[in-house]
Design a protein around this motif. Structure first.
Motif, PDB file in Angstrom:
ATOM      1  N   LYS A 161       0.836  -1.198   0.000  1.00 56.71           N
ATOM      2  CA  LYS A 161       0.000   0.000   0.000  1.00 56.71           C
ATOM      3  C   LYS A 161       0.876   1.256   0.000  1.00 56.71           C
ATOM      4  O   LYS A 161       0.635   2.200  -0.754  1.00 56.71           O
ATOM      5  CB  LYS A 161      -0.925   0.008   1.213  1.00 56.71           C
ATOM      6  CG  LYS A 161      -1.862   1.181   1.256  1.00 56.71           C
ATOM      7  CD  LYS A 161      -2.769   1.134   2.470  1.00 56.71           C
ATOM      8  CE  LYS A 161      -3.656   2.363   2.502  1.00 56.71           C
ATOM      9  NZ  LYS A 161      -4.429   2.458   3.723  1.00 56.71           N
ATOM     10  N   ALA A 162       1.925   1.253   0.827  1.00 63.11           N
ATOM     11  CA  ALA A 162       2.831   2.403   0.901  1.00 63.11           C
ATOM     12  C   ALA A 162       3.539   2.620  -0.437  1.00 63.11           C
ATOM     13  O   ALA A 162       3.664   3.757  -0.912  1.00 63.11           O
ATOM     14  CB  ALA A 162       3.839   2.208   2.017  1.00 63.11           C
ATOM     15  N   PHE A 163       3.981   1.530  -1.054  1.00 63.26           N
ATOM     16  CA  PHE A 163       4.654   1.647  -2.349  1.00 63.26           C
ATOM     17  C   PHE A 163       3.704   2.152  -3.433  1.00 63.26           C
ATOM     18  O   PHE A 163       4.078   2.979  -4.259  1.00 63.26           O
ATOM     19  CB  PHE A 163       5.262   0.308  -2.776  1.00 63.26           C
ATOM     20  CG  PHE A 163       6.605   0.031  -2.162  1.00 63.26           C
ATOM     21  CD1 PHE A 163       7.659   0.911  -2.318  1.00 63.26           C
ATOM     22  CD2 PHE A 163       6.817  -1.122  -1.415  1.00 63.26           C
ATOM     23  CE1 PHE A 163       8.893   0.661  -1.754  1.00 63.26           C
ATOM     24  CE2 PHE A 163       8.042  -1.379  -0.835  1.00 63.26           C
ATOM     25  CZ  PHE A 163       9.088  -0.491  -1.001  1.00 63.26           C
ATOM     26  N   SER A 164       2.478   1.657  -3.443  1.00 64.60           N
ATOM     27  CA  SER A 164       1.530   2.117  -4.460  1.00 64.60           C
ATOM     28  C   SER A 164       1.190   3.589  -4.257  1.00 64.60           C
ATOM     29  O   SER A 164       1.064   4.343  -5.226  1.00 64.60           O
ATOM     30  CB  SER A 164       0.267   1.257  -4.455  1.00 64.60           C
ATOM     31  OG  SER A 164      -0.421   1.398  -3.232  1.00 64.60           O
ATOM     32  N   GLU A 165       1.056   4.018  -2.997  1.00 69.29           N
ATOM     33  CA  GLU A 165       0.798   5.434  -2.735  1.00 69.29           C
ATOM     34  C   GLU A 165       1.982   6.285  -3.189  1.00 69.29           C
ATOM     35  O   GLU A 165       1.801   7.361  -3.760  1.00 69.29           O
ATOM     36  CB  GLU A 165       0.523   5.668  -1.249  1.00 69.29           C
ATOM     37  CG  GLU A 165      -0.819   5.152  -0.796  1.00 69.29           C
ATOM     38  CD  GLU A 165      -1.025   5.253   0.718  1.00 69.29           C
ATOM     39  OE1 GLU A 165      -0.108   5.735   1.424  1.00 69.29           O
ATOM     40  OE2 GLU A 165      -2.097   4.846   1.178  1.00 69.29           O
ATOM     41  N   LEU A 166       3.188   5.790  -2.932  1.00 67.95           N
ATOM     42  CA  LEU A 166       4.382   6.520  -3.361  1.00 67.95           C
ATOM     43  C   LEU A 166       4.430   6.603  -4.883  1.00 67.95           C
ATOM     44  O   LEU A 166       4.759   7.652  -5.440  1.00 67.95           O
ATOM     45  CB  LEU A 166       5.647   5.854  -2.834  1.00 67.95           C
ATOM     46  CG  LEU A 166       6.958   6.494  -3.297  1.00 67.95           C
ATOM     47  CD1 LEU A 166       7.085   7.909  -2.770  1.00 67.95           C
ATOM     48  CD2 LEU A 166       8.142   5.661  -2.867  1.00 67.95           C
ATOM     49  N   GLN A 167       4.107   5.519  -5.549  1.00 66.67           N
ATOM     50  CA  GLN A 167       4.133   5.507  -7.008  1.00 66.67           C
ATOM     51  C   GLN A 167       3.140   6.522  -7.577  1.00 66.67           C
ATOM     52  O   GLN A 167       3.472   7.282  -8.488  1.00 66.67           O
ATOM     53  CB  GLN A 167       3.819   4.105  -7.530  1.00 66.67           C
ATOM     54  CG  GLN A 167       3.945   3.981  -9.035  1.00 66.67           C
ATOM     55  CD  GLN A 167       3.681   2.567  -9.519  1.00 66.67           C
ATOM     56  OE1 GLN A 167       3.119   1.745  -8.796  1.00 66.67           O
ATOM     57  NE2 GLN A 167       4.081   2.302 -10.736  1.00 66.67           N
ATOM     58  N   VAL A 168       1.941   6.557  -7.012  1.00 66.55           N
ATOM     59  CA  VAL A 168       0.937   7.517  -7.467  1.00 66.55           C
ATOM     60  C   VAL A 168       1.424   8.947  -7.219  1.00 66.55           C
ATOM     61  O   VAL A 168       1.309   9.821  -8.088  1.00 66.55           O
ATOM     62  CB  VAL A 168      -0.416   7.270  -6.757  1.00 66.55           C
ATOM     63  CG1 VAL A 168      -1.385   8.408  -6.998  1.00 66.55           C
ATOM     64  CG2 VAL A 168      -1.014   5.949  -7.209  1.00 66.55           C
ATOM     65  N   LYS A 169       2.003   9.161  -6.047  1.00 70.26           N
ATOM     66  CA  LYS A 169       2.503  10.491  -5.705  1.00 70.26           C
ATOM     67  C   LYS A 169       3.656  10.892  -6.627  1.00 70.26           C
ATOM     68  O   LYS A 169       3.741  12.046  -7.066  1.00 70.26           O
ATOM     69  CB  LYS A 169       2.954  10.519  -4.244  1.00 70.26           C
ATOM     70  CG  LYS A 169       3.301  11.884  -3.733  1.00 70.26           C
ATOM     71  CD  LYS A 169       3.543  11.853  -2.241  1.00 70.26           C
ATOM     72  CE  LYS A 169       3.737  13.266  -1.705  1.00 70.26           C
ATOM     73  NZ  LYS A 169       3.798  13.304  -0.265  1.00 70.26           N
ATOM     74  N   MET A 170       4.543   9.939  -6.933  1.00 76.94           N
ATOM     75  CA  MET A 170       5.674  10.220  -7.822  1.00 76.94           C
ATOM     76  C   MET A 170       5.187  10.608  -9.222  1.00 76.94           C
ATOM     77  O   MET A 170       5.659  11.587  -9.796  1.00 76.94           O
ATOM     78  CB  MET A 170       6.593   8.999  -7.927  1.00 76.94           C
ATOM     79  CG  MET A 170       7.382   8.686  -6.700  1.00 76.94           C
ATOM     80  SD  MET A 170       8.844   9.682  -6.542  1.00 76.94           S
ATOM     81  CE  MET A 170       9.837   9.023  -7.854  1.00 76.94           C
TER      82      MET A 170
ATOM     83  N   VAL B 202       8.137  14.544  -2.365  1.00 78.82           N
ATOM     84  CA  VAL B 202       8.413  13.193  -2.868  1.00 78.82           C
ATOM     85  C   VAL B 202       9.583  12.587  -2.108  1.00 78.82           C
ATOM     86  O   VAL B 202       9.552  11.415  -1.725  1.00 78.82           O
ATOM     87  CB  VAL B 202       8.691  13.224  -4.388  1.00 78.82           C
ATOM     88  CG1 VAL B 202       9.261  11.904  -4.861  1.00 78.82           C
ATOM     89  CG2 VAL B 202       7.426  13.533  -5.140  1.00 78.82           C
ATOM     90  N   LYS B 203      10.602  13.382  -1.866  1.00 84.77           N
ATOM     91  CA  LYS B 203      11.768  12.887  -1.117  1.00 84.77           C
ATOM     92  C   LYS B 203      11.355  12.454   0.284  1.00 84.77           C
ATOM     93  O   LYS B 203      11.807  11.409   0.772  1.00 84.77           O
ATOM     94  CB  LYS B 203      12.830  13.987  -1.040  1.00 84.77           C
ATOM     95  CG  LYS B 203      14.060  13.628  -0.254  1.00 84.77           C
ATOM     96  CD  LYS B 203      15.261  13.550  -1.155  1.00 84.77           C
ATOM     97  CE  LYS B 203      16.534  13.306  -0.403  1.00 84.77           C
ATOM     98  NZ  LYS B 203      16.689  11.974   0.105  1.00 84.77           N
ATOM     99  N   GLU B 204      10.494  13.223   0.937  1.00 87.77           N
ATOM    100  CA  GLU B 204      10.015  12.857   2.269  1.00 87.77           C
ATOM    101  C   GLU B 204       9.243  11.538   2.235  1.00 87.77           C
ATOM    102  O   GLU B 204       9.397  10.694   3.121  1.00 87.77           O
ATOM    103  CB  GLU B 204       9.141  13.968   2.843  1.00 87.77           C
ATOM    104  CG  GLU B 204       9.921  15.196   3.252  1.00 87.77           C
ATOM    105  CD  GLU B 204       9.029  16.351   3.674  1.00 87.77           C
ATOM    106  OE1 GLU B 204       7.787  16.196   3.680  1.00 87.77           O
ATOM    107  OE2 GLU B 204       9.581  17.417   3.992  1.00 87.77           O
ATOM    108  N   ALA B 205       8.414  11.353   1.209  1.00 84.50           N
ATOM    109  CA  ALA B 205       7.659  10.105   1.091  1.00 84.50           C
ATOM    110  C   ALA B 205       8.609   8.925   0.891  1.00 84.50           C
ATOM    111  O   ALA B 205       8.417   7.849   1.486  1.00 84.50           O
ATOM    112  CB  ALA B 205       6.671  10.200  -0.070  1.00 84.50           C
TER     113      ALA B 205
END
Length: 122
Positions: A11-20, A105-108
């Protein structure tokens, strides 16, 4: 217990991917706007330099839509100066926005790294 951890990481990776992806699109849009504003700024600067070489009594026209309006040399110079200032201010705002987006993005990414490290430690 491994399944909940994996789901949380997924879930964290998918959220990061969407945010990126979202951030990359916003940064590209900001870059395009900066390029366009830089061109506007350069055009105004070059026009200002050309007008400066003309005598003061030269008839100058400002293009408004599909018509031209007679303006004084001083008014045209003021318009060009305002255009340059406005473009400069907008460029600064866009640069600040880009920095903010890249920082978020860096913080995420850092948060996910910390999550991974804490999972490995357990």
């Amino acid at each position: 217990m491994a399944a909940p951890v994996d789901l949380e990481l997924k879930k964290a990776f998918s959220e990061l991917q969407v945010k990126m992806i979202d951030t990359q699109q916003k940064v590209k849009m900001a870059d395009l706007q900066i390029d366009q504003l830089t061109r506007v700024q350069k055009h105004a600067k070059l026009t200002h330099a050309e007008i400066a070489t003309l005598p003061d009594n030269t008839r100058l026209y400002e293009g408004v839509g599909r018509m031209f309006i007679l303006q004084s040399k001083e008014e045209i110079n003021n318009l060009l100066t305002d255009k340059q200032k406005t473009a400069d201010e907008k460029i600064k705002e866009l640069e600040q926005r880009k920095v903010y987006l890249e920082r978020s993005v860096k913080e995420a990414e850092d948060n996910i790294r910390e999550m991974l490290l804490s999972r490995r430690a357990h």
